[in-house]
Write an enzyme that holds these catalytic residues in place. Structure first.
Site, PDB file in Angstrom:
ATOM      1  N   SER A 145       0.877  -1.183   0.000  1.00 40.83           N
ATOM      2  CA  SER A 145       0.000   0.000   0.000  1.00 40.83           C
ATOM      3  C   SER A 145       0.905   1.221   0.000  1.00 40.83           C
ATOM      4  O   SER A 145       2.083   1.130   0.361  1.00 40.83           O
ATOM      5  CB  SER A 145      -0.858  -0.002   1.275  1.00 40.83           C
ATOM      6  OG  SER A 145      -1.534   1.224   1.424  1.00 40.83           O
ATOM      7  N   TYR A 158      -2.101  -1.452  10.318  1.00 42.51           N
ATOM      8  CA  TYR A 158      -2.104  -1.596   8.853  1.00 42.51           C
ATOM      9  C   TYR A 158      -0.826  -0.983   8.273  1.00 42.51           C
ATOM     10  O   TYR A 158      -0.135  -1.589   7.448  1.00 42.51           O
ATOM     11  CB  TYR A 158      -3.346  -0.909   8.293  1.00 42.51           C
ATOM     12  CG  TYR A 158      -3.545  -1.034   6.805  1.00 42.51           C
ATOM     13  CD1 TYR A 158      -4.115  -2.179   6.259  1.00 42.51           C
ATOM     14  CD2 TYR A 158      -3.179  -0.004   5.941  1.00 42.51           C
ATOM     15  CE1 TYR A 158      -4.316  -2.288   4.890  1.00 42.51           C
ATOM     16  CE2 TYR A 158      -3.373  -0.106   4.572  1.00 42.51           C
ATOM     17  CZ  TYR A 158      -3.950  -1.256   4.047  1.00 42.51           C
ATOM     18  OH  TYR A 158      -4.137  -1.354   2.687  1.00 42.51           O
TER      19      TYR A 158
END
Ligand code: NAP
Length: 262
Positions: A145, A158
């Site tokens: 990401s 995350y």
């Protein structure tokens, strides 16, 4: 079926393939003739993607797998290999995000986020590593990401997991390079999938997010899948240890604006 120069014919295991980016990757790979195995928590969704791939003329296999469970990964390796005939690629797209905002850390969900987003990629590569090394042109891709490159204060576990996935990718590139197995990460920005869209339900929230993207829009999952397909092909034969950004310019422009923090 589209014939593409330089795509190996070996099978690919795609986690998270019932939805979003994982599903788009499985279909993109099937389009160039690669057998695909879909592993997902959602067994029915995995079966639907496998059926879509089979209709493109490739072998496909679906399995309900919780990738946070080490035993489940180890037990599914053999049936997957038997179904596909070979494994020369892995795409780890299964992922989850948990918000900590306004707390500074999501203590209760830290372990499972790290297990799913990060540890699973290492376990899956480990169980298939000898098979990958046997097959010329093998490569693995972790879907990281932009939060693997910049910090996001609302999703600390995350963010940590995606930074870790890029680190693991570099370790695999170092460790496996001599045996011909390449390892890369892809860092998507804002992609229109079931993971992102529920956070954009407030009127105007999607438009506000799009304003933070230099290209002025969210991406479709297929725009990530095409990059993954390239990385798994022989056209990327000297690309390893890379973290390829697919973000419409967000990180190039210095990072994101967080709607809930601004
Ligand atoms: P998605 O549509 O929600 O797909 C994720 C899939 O992973 C779902 O089918 C989900 O199943 C599955 N999954 C979750 N936990 C799992 C587990 N423990 N075992 C097996 N499967 C599991 O999300 P997506 O946007 O395509 O995300 C794919 C990857 O891209 C993720 O790693 C995500 O972090 C990354 N990413 C997404 C974006 C974005 O903007 N969408 C941006 C950057 C990175 P359930 O639905 O049943 O939970």
């Amino acid at each position: 079926m589209t014939e593409r120069l330089g795509s190996p014919s070996t099978g690919v295991v795609v986690t998270g393939g019932a939805s979003g980016i994982g599903r788009a990757c499985a279909v993109a790979l099937a389009e160039v003739g690669r057998p695909v195995a879909i592993w997902d928590l959602d067994g029915d969704g995995a079966a639907a993607t496998a059926q879509q791939c089979a209709e493109l003329g490739v072998k496909s296999h679906a399995a309900a797998v919780d990738v946070s469970e080490r035993d489940r990964i180890e037990n599914e390796a053999e049936p997957t290999l038997t179904a596909l005939g070979s494994v020369g690629g892995i795409v780890h797209a299964a992922g989850m995000a948990r918000r900590a905002f306004p707390a500074v850390m999501d203590v209760d969900t830290w372990d499972v986020v790290l297990e799913v987003n990060l540890r699973a990629h290492g376990l899956i590569v480990s169980v298939f590593v000898e098979e990958l090394q046997r097959n010329p042109g093998s490569a693995v891709v972790g879907i990281a990401s932009i939060e693997g490159l910049i910090g996001h204060g609302a999703v600390p576990s995350y963010t940590a997991s995606k930074h870790g996935l890029i680190g693991l990718t570099r370790a695999f590139a170092h460790r496996l390079g001599r045996s011909g197995v390449r390892a890369n990460a892809v860092c998507p920005g804002y992609i229109a999938t079931p993971m992102l869209l529920p956070t954009l339900t407030e009127p105007g929230s999607r438009e506000r997010l799009e304003q933070t993207v230099p290209m002025g829009r969210l991406a479709e999952p297929e725009e990530v899948a095409r990059v993954v397909r390239f990385l798994l092909s022989d056209e990327a034969s000297y690309v390893t240890g890379a973290a390829i950004v697919v973000d419409g310019g967000v990180t190039a422009a210095g990072g994101q604006q967080l709607p809930e923090l601004t």
